[in-house]
Design a protein around this motif. Structure first.
Motif, PDB file in Angstrom:
ATOM      1  N   PRO A 268     -22.492  -0.568  12.721  1.00 41.12           N
ATOM      2  CA  PRO A 268     -23.952  -1.051  12.252  1.00 41.12           C
ATOM      3  C   PRO A 268     -22.981  -1.076  10.216  1.00 41.12           C
ATOM      4  CG  PRO A 268     -23.875   1.003  13.039  1.00 41.12           C
ATOM      5  CD  PRO A 268     -22.031   1.033  12.925  1.00 41.12           C
ATOM      6  N   ALA A 269     -23.850  -1.357   9.799  1.00 36.33           N
ATOM      7  CA  ALA A 269     -23.282  -2.195   8.081  1.00 36.33           C
ATOM      8  C   ALA A 269     -23.359  -0.475   7.373  1.00 36.33           C
ATOM      9  CB  ALA A 269     -24.919  -2.807   7.724  1.00 36.33           C
ATOM     10  N   GLY A 270     -24.658   0.642   7.226  1.00 44.74           N
ATOM     11  CA  GLY A 270     -24.014   1.700   6.844  1.00 44.74           C
ATOM     12  C   GLY A 270     -22.961   2.148   7.305  1.00 44.74           C
ATOM     13  N   GLU A 271     -22.459   2.328   8.539  1.00 42.24           N
ATOM     14  CA  GLU A 271     -20.793   3.068   8.961  1.00 42.24           C
ATOM     15  C   GLU A 271     -20.095   1.524   8.250  1.00 42.24           C
ATOM     16  OE1 GLU A 271     -18.485   5.341  10.833  1.00 42.24           O
ATOM     17  OE2 GLU A 271     -20.240   5.258   9.927  1.00 42.24           O
ATOM     18  N   LEU A 272     -19.905   0.815   8.016  1.00 44.46           N
ATOM     19  CA  LEU A 272     -19.048  -0.158   8.021  1.00 44.46           C
ATOM     20  C   LEU A 272     -18.912   0.777   6.227  1.00 44.46           C
ATOM     21  CD1 LEU A 272     -19.717  -2.944   9.240  1.00 44.46           C
ATOM     22  CD2 LEU A 272     -17.386  -2.588   8.750  1.00 44.46           C
ATOM     23  N   ALA A 273     -19.868   0.403   5.667  1.00 46.32           N
ATOM     24  CA  ALA A 273     -20.170   0.523   4.300  1.00 46.32           C
ATOM     25  C   ALA A 273     -18.970   1.945   4.091  1.00 46.32           C
ATOM     26  CB  ALA A 273     -21.194   0.767   3.934  1.00 46.32           C
TER      27      ALA A 273
ATOM     28  N   SER B  85     -23.930 -10.923  13.584  1.00 46.28           N
ATOM     29  CA  SER B  85     -24.762 -10.004  13.717  1.00 46.28           C
ATOM     30  C   SER B  85     -25.885  -9.477  14.546  1.00 46.28           C
ATOM     31  CB  SER B  85     -25.177  -9.649  11.891  1.00 46.28           C
ATOM     32  OG  SER B  85     -26.198 -10.442  11.593  1.00 46.28           O
ATOM     33  N   GLU B  86     -26.706  -8.280  14.734  1.00 44.53           N
ATOM     34  CA  GLU B  86     -27.439  -8.334  15.687  1.00 44.53           C
ATOM     35  C   GLU B  86     -28.493  -7.522  15.568  1.00 44.53           C
ATOM     36  OE1 GLU B  86     -28.289  -7.271  20.444  1.00 44.53           O
ATOM     37  OE2 GLU B  86     -26.235  -7.469  19.593  1.00 44.53           O
ATOM     38  N   ARG B  87     -29.173  -7.616  15.498  1.00 47.78           N
ATOM     39  CA  ARG B  87     -30.473  -5.703  14.806  1.00 47.78           C
ATOM     40  C   ARG B  87     -30.887  -5.101  16.415  1.00 47.78           C
ATOM     41  NH1 ARG B  87     -33.008  -4.415  11.340  1.00 47.78           N
ATOM     42  NH2 ARG B  87     -33.129  -5.732   9.758  1.00 47.78           N
ATOM     43  N   GLN B  88     -30.911  -3.989  15.800  1.00 48.12           N
ATOM     44  CA  GLN B  88     -30.741  -3.165  17.114  1.00 48.12           C
ATOM     45  C   GLN B  88     -31.496  -2.272  16.478  1.00 48.12           C
ATOM     46  OE1 GLN B  88     -27.136  -2.102  18.838  1.00 48.12           O
ATOM     47  NE2 GLN B  88     -26.978  -3.349  19.530  1.00 48.12           N
ATOM     48  N   SER B  89     -32.763  -1.866  17.085  1.00 47.26           N
ATOM     49  CA  SER B  89     -33.609  -1.057  16.266  1.00 47.26           C
ATOM     50  C   SER B  89     -33.659  -0.988  15.024  1.00 47.26           C
ATOM     51  CB  SER B  89     -33.097   0.686  16.678  1.00 47.26           C
ATOM     52  OG  SER B  89     -33.903   1.195  16.405  1.00 47.26           O
ATOM     53  N   ARG B  90     -33.275  -0.239  14.254  1.00 46.79           N
ATOM     54  CA  ARG B  90     -32.969  -0.059  12.563  1.00 46.79           C
ATOM     55  C   ARG B  90     -32.113  -0.760  11.709  1.00 46.79           C
ATOM     56  NH1 ARG B  90     -36.131   5.051  10.149  1.00 46.79           N
ATOM     57  NH2 ARG B  90     -36.162   3.673   8.266  1.00 46.79           N
ATOM     58  N   SER B  91     -31.303  -1.105  12.696  1.00 44.44           N
ATOM     59  CA  SER B  91     -29.750  -1.150  12.169  1.00 44.44           C
ATOM     60  C   SER B  91     -29.031  -2.628  12.422  1.00 44.44           C
ATOM     61  CB  SER B  91     -28.514  -0.105  12.641  1.00 44.44           C
ATOM     62  OG  SER B  91     -29.188   1.181  12.254  1.00 44.44           O
ATOM     63  N   ILE B  92     -28.091  -2.848  11.470  1.00 45.86           N
ATOM     64  CA  ILE B  92     -28.368  -4.294  12.157  1.00 45.86           C
ATOM     65  C   ILE B  92     -26.285  -4.114  12.673  1.00 45.86           C
ATOM     66  CG2 ILE B  92     -26.867  -6.890  11.148  1.00 45.86           C
ATOM     67  CD1 ILE B  92     -29.700  -6.584   9.720  1.00 45.86           C
ATOM     68  N   ILE B  93     -25.462  -4.376  13.407  1.00 48.69           N
ATOM     69  CA  ILE B  93     -24.604  -4.518  14.367  1.00 48.69           C
ATOM     70  C   ILE B  93     -23.504  -5.983  13.614  1.00 48.69           C
ATOM     71  CG2 ILE B  93     -23.105  -4.416  15.969  1.00 48.69           C
ATOM     72  CD1 ILE B  93     -25.650  -1.762  14.776  1.00 48.69           C
ATOM     73  N   TYR B  94     -22.544  -5.463  13.267  1.00 47.55           N
ATOM     74  CA  TYR B  94     -21.634  -6.689  12.494  1.00 47.55           C
ATOM     75  C   TYR B  94     -20.760  -6.503  13.718  1.00 47.55           C
ATOM     76  CZ  TYR B  94     -24.526  -7.191   8.949  1.00 47.55           C
ATOM     77  OH  TYR B  94     -25.492  -8.146   7.924  1.00 47.55           O
ATOM     78  N   ARG B  95     -19.946  -7.839  14.363  1.00 48.62           N
ATOM     79  CA  ARG B  95     -19.302  -8.068  15.145  1.00 48.62           C
ATOM     80  C   ARG B  95     -18.318  -8.935  14.685  1.00 48.62           C
ATOM     81  NH1 ARG B  95     -23.664  -6.905  18.046  1.00 48.62           N
ATOM     82  NH2 ARG B  95     -23.218  -5.527  19.555  1.00 48.62           N
ATOM     83  N   PHE B  96     -16.664  -8.731  15.125  1.00 41.91           N
ATOM     84  CA  PHE B  96     -15.135  -9.992  14.189  1.00 41.91           C
ATOM     85  C   PHE B  96     -15.526 -10.478  15.476  1.00 41.91           C
ATOM     86  CE2 PHE B  96     -11.017 -10.285  15.159  1.00 41.91           C
ATOM     87  CZ  PHE B  96     -11.535 -11.310  13.941  1.00 41.91           C
ATOM     88  N   ASN B  97     -15.734 -12.111  15.337  1.00 39.76           N
ATOM     89  CA  ASN B  97     -15.495 -13.259  16.258  1.00 39.76           C
ATOM     90  C   ASN B  97     -14.025 -14.009  16.298  1.00 39.76           C
ATOM     91  OD1 ASN B  97     -16.062 -15.842  17.076  1.00 39.76           O
ATOM     92  ND2 ASN B  97     -17.630 -16.555  16.016  1.00 39.76           N
TER      93      ASN B  97
END
Length: 94
Positions: A34-39, A64-76
């Protein structure tokens, strides 16, 4: 990959925070973060990182994919593989 796309990917990676985010996400794998964990892990303010993540997502390096209140980022990884193939072809042409 076209030249304009290659330049966009190279430009996106040319900022240290963006490069570090991609590197971290490549290590994390397909689960992403999630963006917050990345930060938190990068030691960057979340609103600052948000701009960087937007650039990386537009370039295709991240998804990126929204999961509930978080946006999850993944490497492509396919984007960097395409960039590598493009550069190999482009630089071999003389």
């Amino acid at each position: 990959m076209e030249k304009i796309n290659a330049l966009q990917v190279l430009s996106a990676l040319s900022v240290e925070t963006r490069f570090d985010a991609v590197k971290l996400l490549s290590v994390v794998g397909s689960d992403g973060l999630p963006a917050g964990e990345l930060a938190r892990r990068l030691g960057v303010r979340q609103n600052t990182l948000s701009d960087h993540l937007a650039v990386l997502t537009r370039s295709g390096i991240l998804s990126s994919e929204r999961q509930s209140r978080s946006i999850i980022y993944r490497f492509n990884p396919m984007v960097l593989q395409s960039l590598n193939a493009f550069l190999t072809r482009a630089l071999a042409q003389n």
